[in-house]
Write a protein that holds these residues in place. Structure first.
Motif, PDB file in Angstrom:
ATOM      1  N   TYR A   1       0.833  -0.879   0.057  1.00  0.00           N
ATOM      2  CA  TYR A   1      -0.128   0.231  -0.216  1.00  0.00           C
ATOM      3  C   TYR A   1       1.447   1.265   0.240  1.00  0.00           C
ATOM      4  CZ  TYR A   1      -4.987  -2.683   0.652  1.00  0.00           C
ATOM      5  OH  TYR A   1      -5.403  -3.278   1.069  1.00  0.00           O
ATOM      6  N   TRP A   2      -0.070   2.273  -0.894  1.00  0.00           N
ATOM      7  CA  TRP A   2       0.975   3.564  -0.818  1.00  0.00           C
ATOM      8  C   TRP A   2       0.237   4.329   0.087  1.00  0.00           C
ATOM      9  CZ3 TRP A   2       1.658   0.461  -4.616  1.00  0.00           C
ATOM     10  CH2 TRP A   2       3.098   0.662  -5.401  1.00  0.00           C
ATOM     11  N   VAL A   3       0.770   5.500   0.684  1.00  0.00           N
ATOM     12  CA  VAL A   3       0.369   6.507   1.379  1.00  0.00           C
ATOM     13  C   VAL A   3       0.646   7.556   1.063  1.00  0.00           C
ATOM     14  CG1 VAL A   3      -0.123   7.488   3.594  1.00  0.00           C
ATOM     15  CG2 VAL A   3      -0.625   4.767   3.586  1.00  0.00           C
ATOM     16  N   GLN A   4      -0.307   9.118   1.391  1.00  0.00           N
ATOM     17  CA  GLN A   4      -0.102  10.068   0.603  1.00  0.00           C
ATOM     18  C   GLN A   4       0.631  10.875   1.724  1.00  0.00           C
ATOM     19  OE1 GLN A   4      -1.195  12.621  -2.449  1.00  0.00           O
ATOM     20  NE2 GLN A   4      -2.544  11.476  -2.918  1.00  0.00           N
ATOM     21  N   ARG A   5       1.600  11.532   2.011  1.00  0.00           N
ATOM     22  CA  ARG A   5       1.967  12.400   3.088  1.00  0.00           C
ATOM     23  C   ARG A   5       1.367  13.852   3.787  1.00  0.00           C
ATOM     24  NH1 ARG A   5       6.944  11.263   5.366  1.00  0.00           N
ATOM     25  NH2 ARG A   5       8.311   9.674   3.923  1.00  0.00           N
ATOM     26  N   ARG A   6       0.194  14.383   1.354  1.00  0.00           N
ATOM     27  CA  ARG A   6      -0.019  15.405   2.190  1.00  0.00           C
ATOM     28  C   ARG A   6      -1.582  16.179   2.872  1.00  0.00           C
ATOM     29  NH1 ARG A   6      -4.215  17.027  -1.490  1.00  0.00           N
ATOM     30  NH2 ARG A   6      -5.263  15.125  -3.098  1.00  0.00           N
ATOM     31  N   GLU A   7      -1.369  16.922   3.113  1.00  0.00           N
ATOM     32  CA  GLU A   7      -2.485  17.485   3.284  1.00  0.00           C
ATOM     33  C   GLU A   7      -3.898  17.206   2.332  1.00  0.00           C
ATOM     34  OE1 GLU A   7      -3.777  20.389   6.854  1.00  0.00           O
ATOM     35  OE2 GLU A   7      -4.531  21.573   4.755  1.00  0.00           O
ATOM     36  N   PHE A   8      -5.214  16.822   2.706  1.00  0.00           N
ATOM     37  CA  PHE A   8      -6.387  16.777   2.269  1.00  0.00           C
ATOM     38  C   PHE A   8      -7.835  17.711   2.564  1.00  0.00           C
ATOM     39  CE2 PHE A   8      -3.469  12.707   1.804  1.00  0.00           C
ATOM     40  CZ  PHE A   8      -4.493  12.743   0.033  1.00  0.00           C
ATOM     41  N   ARG A   9      -8.496  17.860   1.650  1.00  0.00           N
ATOM     42  CA  ARG A   9      -9.481  19.022   1.871  1.00  0.00           C
ATOM     43  C   ARG A   9     -10.992  18.172   1.150  1.00  0.00           C
ATOM     44  NH1 ARG A   9      -7.237  24.993   0.654  1.00  0.00           N
ATOM     45  NH2 ARG A   9      -5.783  24.901   1.764  1.00  0.00           N
ATOM     46  N   ALA A  10     -12.085  18.135   2.631  1.00  0.00           N
ATOM     47  CA  ALA A  10     -13.584  17.959   1.750  1.00  0.00           C
ATOM     48  C   ALA A  10     -14.025  18.352   2.535  1.00  0.00           C
ATOM     49  CB  ALA A  10     -13.364  16.045   2.388  1.00  0.00           C
ATOM     50  N   ASN A  11     -15.485  18.532   2.126  1.00  0.00           N
ATOM     51  CA  ASN A  11     -16.884  18.554   2.453  1.00  0.00           C
ATOM     52  C   ASN A  11     -17.222  17.538   3.490  1.00  0.00           C
ATOM     53  OD1 ASN A  11     -16.272  21.514   1.524  1.00  0.00           O
ATOM     54  ND2 ASN A  11     -17.918  19.870  -0.791  1.00  0.00           N
ATOM     55  N   PHE A  12     -18.606  18.315   4.316  1.00  0.00           N
ATOM     56  CA  PHE A  12     -18.825  17.291   5.231  1.00  0.00           C
ATOM     57  C   PHE A  12     -20.024  17.830   5.339  1.00  0.00           C
ATOM     58  CE2 PHE A  12     -17.568  20.618   8.405  1.00  0.00           C
ATOM     59  CZ  PHE A  12     -18.799  20.372   9.671  1.00  0.00           C
ATOM     60  N   GLY A  13     -21.009  17.211   5.726  1.00  0.00           N
ATOM     61  CA  GLY A  13     -22.917  17.216   5.997  1.00  0.00           C
ATOM     62  C   GLY A  13     -23.360  16.196   6.574  1.00  0.00           C
ATOM     63  N   THR A  14     -24.940  16.307   7.578  1.00  0.00           N
ATOM     64  CA  THR A  14     -25.402  14.875   8.216  1.00  0.00           C
ATOM     65  C   THR A  14     -26.404  14.940   7.176  1.00  0.00           C
ATOM     66  OG1 THR A  14     -27.415  17.960   8.199  1.00  0.00           O
ATOM     67  CG2 THR A  14     -25.265  17.470   9.963  1.00  0.00           C
ATOM     68  N   ALA A  15     -26.429  13.343   6.631  1.00  0.00           N
ATOM     69  CA  ALA A  15     -27.518  12.757   5.849  1.00  0.00           C
ATOM     70  C   ALA A  15     -28.679  13.310   6.564  1.00  0.00           C
ATOM     71  CB  ALA A  15     -26.638  11.771   5.670  1.00  0.00           C
ATOM     72  N   GLU A  16     -29.025  13.142   8.167  1.00  0.00           N
ATOM     73  CA  GLU A  16     -29.757  13.394   8.628  1.00  0.00           C
ATOM     74  C   GLU A  16     -30.014  14.218   9.549  1.00  0.00           C
ATOM     75  OE1 GLU A  16     -32.705  11.440   7.331  1.00  0.00           O
ATOM     76  OE2 GLU A  16     -31.525  10.570   6.599  1.00  0.00           O
ATOM     77  N   PRO A  17     -30.713  15.095   9.706  1.00  0.00           N
ATOM     78  CA  PRO A  17     -31.030  16.455  10.411  1.00  0.00           C
ATOM     79  C   PRO A  17     -30.541  15.645  12.013  1.00  0.00           C
ATOM     80  CG  PRO A  17     -33.053  16.256   9.749  1.00  0.00           C
ATOM     81  CD  PRO A  17     -32.803  14.570   9.229  1.00  0.00           C
ATOM     82  N   LEU A  18     -29.575  16.340  12.502  1.00  0.00           N
ATOM     83  CA  LEU A  18     -29.904  16.352  14.340  1.00  0.00           C
ATOM     84  C   LEU A  18     -30.685  17.031  15.507  1.00  0.00           C
ATOM     85  CD1 LEU A  18     -25.986  17.371  13.710  1.00  0.00           C
ATOM     86  CD2 LEU A  18     -26.836  15.243  13.437  1.00  0.00           C
ATOM     87  N   VAL A  19     -31.288  15.587  15.635  1.00  0.00           N
ATOM     88  CA  VAL A  19     -32.583  16.521  17.023  1.00  0.00           C
ATOM     89  C   VAL A  19     -31.731  16.558  18.024  1.00  0.00           C
ATOM     90  CG1 VAL A  19     -34.371  15.509  17.762  1.00  0.00           C
ATOM     91  CG2 VAL A  19     -33.250  14.183  15.673  1.00  0.00           C
TER      92      VAL A  19
END
Length: 266
Positions: free
Chosen positions: A90-108
């Motif tokens: 396996y190879w693993v990248q060293r660099r920093e990654f960016r991603a989005n997130f969001g709630t698939a279902e509402p938080l009560v």
């Protein structure tokens, strides 16, 4: 990945065009004794057998899989006599990654003024691998996860769980309600970041920052919030003009009047 050379001894590497947002890459075939792997400056490589990491190649170089570069192969060779394929890479990248997130279902969220409110949260986060051995051991060896998108999906799920727990703790400890959330987004980000990193560190990952956190209220609640804000501003203006304080207090009670909807959905 790619290869070069004859059948007797091949060299494998992770092609730059295939890296993109992939945290890890698995060589799509088992490695053999005396094969070479190429490790670049922006990556690390790991040699595995039966889901266990036997060696980490953490410096840029070309490595031949021999008993000299991987001492454990000496012991392994005695048990796999006659078997050419000896493990995975396996190879693993060293660099920093960016991603989005969001709630698939509402938080009560149980709010003191509005009852049960369904919130949606979204934003961006940055992350990187801090310990490739832990990463591969936890995801590949323990969970059978071999694709980068599965690791990112797991990270997103952990982030949403921590946001939910953090909002609950702020409500219990500081009386935070939905009306106060917009003014505390930066504090929420920092609390989530600290707790999230405690949770993901055992998996060889670190979330370096969370940005653009938004917590969306249901339309009915947002309208009530906007209405209260407008009424409060109006009464403040009247008081400044010499309006009766008693009448002002009556007005503020009107603003804070009952909001009887027990549960609010999108």
């Amino acid at each position: 990945g790619d290869l070069e050379g004859g059948d007797a001894r091949q060299t494998f590497y992770w092609q730059d065009r295939d890296k993109g947002e992939n945290v890890i890459f698995r060589l799509p075939r088992n490695i053999r004794l005396n094969d070479n792997i190429l490790v670049r400056e922006d990556e690390m490589a790991l040699f595995l057998r039966d889901g266990k990491v036997l060696h980490l190649f953490d410096r840029a170089d070309r490595y031949a899989l021999t008993t000299e570069t991987v001492p454990l192969l000496g012991t392994l060779a005695k048990t796999v006599t006659g078997i050419v394929q000896i493990g995975e890479v396996y190879w693993v990248q060293r660099r920093e990654f960016r991603a989005n997130f969001g709630t698939a279902e509402p938080l009560v969220f149980r709010d003191r003024d509005f009852g049960l409110v369904r919130l949606r949260a979204f934003g961006q986060f940055a992350y990187r691998v801090t310990d490739p051995v832990l990463l591969i051991t936890q995801f590949v060896g323990t969970r059978g996860i071999t694709r980068s998108e599965e690791i990112v999906r797991w990270l997103r799920d952990q982030l949403v769980l921590v946001i939910n727990d953090t909002l609950g703790e702020l409500k219990d400890q500081k009386g935070l309600g939905v009306l106060e959330m917009p003014a505390h987004l930066q504090e929420i980000e920092q609390l989530v970041l600290a707790r999230l990193n405690r949770d993901v560190a055992p998996y060889g990952l670190a979330v370096t920052r969370i940005a653009g956190l938004n917590i969306n209220l249901p339309e009915e609640v947002q309208e009530a919030v906007d209405k209260r804000g407008a009424m409060a501003t109006r009464y403040d203006q009247l008081v400044l003009r010499g309006f009766s304080p008693g009448l002002y207090l009556d007005g503020m009670r009107l603003i804070a009047g009952p909001y009887s909807t027990p549960q609010i959905d999108f």
